[in-house]
Scaffold this active site. Structure first.
Site, PDB file in Angstrom:
ATOM      1  N   LYS A 202       1.726 -13.019   4.798  1.00 52.05           N
ATOM      2  CA  LYS A 202       2.944 -12.393   5.303  1.00 52.05           C
ATOM      3  C   LYS A 202       2.918 -10.938   4.849  1.00 52.05           C
ATOM      4  CE  LYS A 202       6.821 -11.820   3.326  1.00 52.05           C
ATOM      5  NZ  LYS A 202       6.932 -10.367   3.625  1.00 52.05           N
ATOM      6  N   GLU A 278       1.588  -9.221  -9.203  1.00 52.81           N
ATOM      7  CA  GLU A 278       1.283  -7.849  -9.571  1.00 52.81           C
ATOM      8  C   GLU A 278       2.531  -7.061  -9.200  1.00 52.81           C
ATOM      9  OE1 GLU A 278      -0.850  -4.922  -7.538  1.00 52.81           O
ATOM     10  OE2 GLU A 278       0.390  -4.272  -9.204  1.00 52.81           O
ATOM     11  N   CYS A 312       1.988   1.279  -7.716  1.00 55.80           N
ATOM     12  CA  CYS A 312       2.470   0.593  -8.926  1.00 55.80           C
ATOM     13  C   CYS A 312       1.817   1.146 -10.181  1.00 55.80           C
ATOM     14  CB  CYS A 312       2.228  -0.898  -8.794  1.00 55.80           C
ATOM     15  SG  CYS A 312       0.527  -1.242  -8.389  1.00 55.80           S
ATOM     16  N   GLU A 411      11.390   2.602 -13.104  1.00 52.49           N
ATOM     17  CA  GLU A 411      10.306   3.083 -12.257  1.00 52.49           C
ATOM     18  C   GLU A 411      10.923   3.840 -11.068  1.00 52.49           C
ATOM     19  OE1 GLU A 411       8.403  -0.056 -10.093  1.00 52.49           O
ATOM     20  OE2 GLU A 411       6.451   0.915 -10.182  1.00 52.49           O
TER      21      GLU A 411
HETATM   22  P1  NAD Z   1      10.728  -5.015  -2.692  1.00 49.02           P
HETATM   23  O1  NAD Z   1      10.425  -5.819  -3.880  1.00 49.02           O
HETATM   24  O2  NAD Z   1      12.007  -5.278  -1.972  1.00 49.02           O
HETATM   25  O3  NAD Z   1       9.562  -5.221  -1.649  1.00 49.02           O
HETATM   26  C1  NAD Z   1       8.236  -5.248  -2.061  1.00 49.02           C
HETATM   27  C2  NAD Z   1       7.523  -6.245  -1.184  1.00 49.02           C
HETATM   28  O4  NAD Z   1       8.046  -7.547  -1.387  1.00 49.02           O
HETATM   29  C3  NAD Z   1       7.723  -5.946   0.294  1.00 49.02           C
HETATM   30  O5  NAD Z   1       6.480  -6.028   0.884  1.00 49.02           O
HETATM   31  C4  NAD Z   1       8.632  -7.039   0.807  1.00 49.02           C
HETATM   32  O6  NAD Z   1       8.229  -7.442   2.109  1.00 49.02           O
HETATM   33  C5  NAD Z   1       8.402  -8.169  -0.162  1.00 49.02           C
HETATM   34  N1  NAD Z   1       9.611  -8.963  -0.419  1.00 49.02           N
HETATM   35  C6  NAD Z   1      10.845  -8.503  -0.670  1.00 49.02           C
HETATM   36  N2  NAD Z   1      11.708  -9.524  -0.860  1.00 49.02           N
HETATM   37  C7  NAD Z   1      10.990 -10.649  -0.722  1.00 49.02           C
HETATM   38  C8  NAD Z   1      11.301 -12.033  -0.795  1.00 49.02           C
HETATM   39  N3  NAD Z   1      12.530 -12.477  -1.089  1.00 49.02           N
HETATM   40  N4  NAD Z   1      10.317 -12.937  -0.587  1.00 49.02           N
HETATM   41  C9  NAD Z   1       9.067 -12.514  -0.315  1.00 49.02           C
HETATM   42  N5  NAD Z   1       8.702 -11.226  -0.231  1.00 49.02           N
HETATM   43  C10 NAD Z   1       9.651 -10.301  -0.422  1.00 49.02           C
HETATM   44  O7  NAD Z   1      10.616  -3.503  -3.041  1.00 49.02           O
HETATM   45  P2  NAD Z   1      10.830  -2.177  -2.180  1.00 49.02           P
HETATM   46  O8  NAD Z   1      12.196  -1.649  -2.344  1.00 49.02           O
HETATM   47  O9  NAD Z   1      10.289  -2.325  -0.790  1.00 49.02           O
HETATM   48  O10 NAD Z   1       9.856  -1.273  -3.008  1.00 49.02           O
HETATM   49  C11 NAD Z   1      10.260  -0.622  -4.187  1.00 49.02           C
HETATM   50  C12 NAD Z   1       9.902  -1.363  -5.432  1.00 49.02           C
HETATM   51  O11 NAD Z   1       8.941  -2.376  -5.192  1.00 49.02           O
HETATM   52  C13 NAD Z   1       9.265  -0.424  -6.433  1.00 49.02           C
HETATM   53  O12 NAD Z   1      10.194  -0.055  -7.378  1.00 49.02           O
HETATM   54  C14 NAD Z   1       8.102  -1.176  -7.013  1.00 49.02           C
HETATM   55  O13 NAD Z   1       8.416  -1.681  -8.273  1.00 49.02           O
HETATM   56  C15 NAD Z   1       7.892  -2.354  -6.127  1.00 49.02           C
HETATM   57  N6  NAD Z   1       6.639  -2.348  -5.406  1.00 49.02           N
HETATM   58  C16 NAD Z   1       5.546  -2.576  -6.122  1.00 49.02           C
HETATM   59  C17 NAD Z   1       4.336  -2.597  -5.486  1.00 49.02           C
HETATM   60  C18 NAD Z   1       3.101  -2.832  -6.258  1.00 49.02           C
HETATM   61  O14 NAD Z   1       2.054  -2.393  -5.826  1.00 49.02           O
HETATM   62  N7  NAD Z   1       3.177  -3.563  -7.363  1.00 49.02           N
HETATM   63  C19 NAD Z   1       4.264  -2.399  -4.131  1.00 49.02           C
HETATM   64  C20 NAD Z   1       5.427  -2.156  -3.408  1.00 49.02           C
HETATM   65  C21 NAD Z   1       6.625  -2.144  -4.067  1.00 49.02           C
END
Ligand code: NAD
Length: 508
Positions: A202, A278, A312, A411
């Site tokens: 997904k 991660e 990240c 962050e």
């Molecule tokens: P988010 O956690 O809402 O989304 C990150 C990812 O998780 C997205 O791809 C989203 O599709 C997925 N996601 C969100 N809710 C989900 C759920 N309930 N079930 C399954 N998947 C779900 O974060 P965001 O606002 O889009 O991004 C910002 C924050 O996310 C940052 O502060 C950072 O910490 C984190 N982030 C980390 C990485 C990484 O490489 N570790 C990558 C993207 C975002």
């Protein structure tokens, strides 16, 4: 020629850019399940938008089909059926498939990079770097696939033998983020294919097109039906929960925020899945008094501003020793001014793109506002840039930052570099480790004793010593504390996709 081509591309709409692709087959809007390209049951779609769009102007790249739990259930069942035969294939066979995937990604790297620029917004150079990085996981795991061997262990009675078999765990749910639309898929999928697992992917709803292009290449590489399944979805929470609770899914690998990781862990507890998480980071970047300042400045630009701060492992807090603080700050400002340019990533001169969405922009603005209110000075940038586009924000450097500010603890995930002054190693280590998360950390010093001392004391999963760039396929990638667990890439990256079965052979 390429320069002119890319200048022109930056000026046209996203669908027109797609029309210029050399390989039109890469552009997919249907889901890929069991070797078939499918539409969603009610033919519902959602739009994928270019984050580099001008303010108040839509730049829709494409409408993709929106799949929900019904189709995810079908995909999981197809993956389960495929698993029964795929797990019996040889490592050499799977290595050949991965090698083909690697070659196909490299062959199509220009189109794949443009697709990443369109849906993520990063610069073309960064996107091309991502495609090569993404492909390198297929190559790396192709090399690992034939060497997944167990052990022979002598037992306590001195006669029996214990033999371990490493076996693929089963169907894997791969939940990937938008910041590396290709590489976060291949880092997981490469390991899964190498050991004989099957996957349901997904992708993030912001960036499903890169995921679908990889599904097309998997089909072209001859990966058997059901081994790789990709379904875009905009009901992220619902689908995420469905995957985590599904009894046929044996493993979930997620890259994203710590909060979502905690939620998925709870959901996965009902079926006790093996998890690789991660999650978020808050990387310290420490410049000691004996550091090569010019190299540290270059490293800070890479570690802080790559992908406009949306990785990240991005440096989040920059600690500079008080004796070199002013010199570092002025060289950092100067170098960022000289070497960076915000704009549409398809344009030749552009080094940095927009933030991914409104939420990210709001967090950046809030962090700057909070820091300035508490006494920080803006040395560079500081502004939202609607004149370039809706989600653009200046690369920003703040000085005089203190522990009372949000930037010291949260962050930012955006282009804000807060500078903190420190006076001793003991003090800076305490500050660096004063966070709930621990993914990456960086420091600059030529002193070999300090190198080991500090590297061992930093509470993180990965340390960049005298370098601001750490990611490659050979690196065991992952964190400690609330940054998650498990390691991706490297020789350790296969472990989370395997179970160990132990045989005890009675020997008279
Ligand atoms: P988010 O956690 O809402 O989304 C990150 C990812 O998780 C997205 O791809 C989203 O599709 C997925 N996601 C969100 N809710 C989900 C759920 N309930 N079930 C399954 N998947 C779900 O974060 P965001 O606002 O889009 O991004 C910002 C924050 O996310 C940052 O502060 C950072 O910490 C984190 N982030 C980390 C990485 C990484 O490489 N570790 C990558 C993207 C975002």
């Amino acid at each position: 020629m390429l320069k002119i081509f890319r200048r022109q591309l930056a000026a046209v709409s996203s669908p027109q850019v797609l029309k210029e692709f050399k390989n039109q087959e890469l552009i997919r809007t249907k889901g890929y399940v069991n070797g078939n390209w499918i539409e969603s049951s009610e033919r519902k779609t959602f739009s994928v938008n270019n984050p580099a769009r001008a303010t108040k102007k839509e730049d829709k790249i494409a409408d993709v089909y929106a799949f929900d739990t019904k189709e995810f259930g079908d995909a999981i069942e197809a993956a389960e059926v495929a698993f029964h035969s795929f797990k019996k294939t040889t490592g050499r066979y799977r290595a050949d498939l991965l090698q083909k995937l690697y070659s196909l990604m490299i062959k199509n790297e220009d189109d794949l990079a443009k697709l990443i620029v369109l849906e993520n917004g990063k610069s073309y150079a960064d996107a091309l770097g991502e495609v090569r990085y993404a492909a390198s996981f297929f190559q790396w795991f192709a090399e690992e696939a034939p060497r997944v061997d167990g052990d022979v262990i002598s037992s306590a009675n001195g006669a029996n033998r214990i033999i371990t078999l490493k076996q693929p765990i089963g169907v894997c749910g791969l939940l990937t983020p938008w910041n590396f639309p290709a590489a976060m898929i291949t880092r997981k999928l490469g390991a899964a294919i190498a050991v004989g697992c099957t996957s349901v992917i997904k992708p993030a709803s912001e960036t499903p097109l890169s995921a679908l292009s990889i599904a097309h290449l998997a089909e072209e590489a001859g990966i058997p039906p059901g081994v790789v399944n990709v379904l875009p979805a905009n009901k992220t929470a619902e689908v995420g929960q469905f995957i985590c609770e599904h009894p046929l899914v044996k493993k979930v690998s997620f890259t994203g925020s710590t909060n979502v990781g905690k939620l998925l862990m709870k959901q996965s507890s009902t079926t006790l899945k093996k998890l690789t998480f991660e999650l978020g980071g808050n990387a310290p970047f420490i410049v000691f008094e004996d550091a090569d300042i010019d190299k540290a400045v270059q490293g800070a630009i890479t570690a802080k501003f790559r992908s406009s701060g949306q990785t990240c492992v991005c440096a989040n807090r920059i600690f500079v020793h008080e004796t070199i603080y002013d010199e570092f700050a002025s060289k950092f400002v100067q170098k960022v001014k000289e070497t960076t340019q915000l704009g549409n990533g398809l344009q030749e001169s552009i080094t940095h793109g927009p933030l991914i969405h409104e939420r990210s922009l709001a967090k950046v603005q809030q962090h700057i506002k909070d820091a300035v209110e508490k006494g920080a000075k803006v040395l560079l940038g500081g502004n939202h840039r609607p004149d370039i586009g809706e989600f653009f924000h200046d690369l920003t450097i703040l000085s005089d930052c203190t522990q009372e500010m949000d930037v010291a603890h949260e962050e930012t995930f955006g282009p804000v570099a807060p500078l903190f002054k420190f006076s001793s190693e003991e003090e800076v280590l305490k500050l660096a480790n004063n966070t709930e998360v621990g993914l990456a950390g960086y420091f600059y010093s030529p002193d070999i004793s300090k190198v080991f001392r500090v590297a061992e004391e930093l509470n993180v999963g990965m340390v960049g010593v005298n370098t601001g760039g750490i990611s490659e396929a050979a690196l065991p990638f992952g964190g400690v504390k609330e940054s998650g667990f498990g390691r991706e890439g490297s020789k350790y990256g296969l472990a989370d996709y395997l179970t160990i079965k132990s045989l005890v052979i009675g020997v008279e």
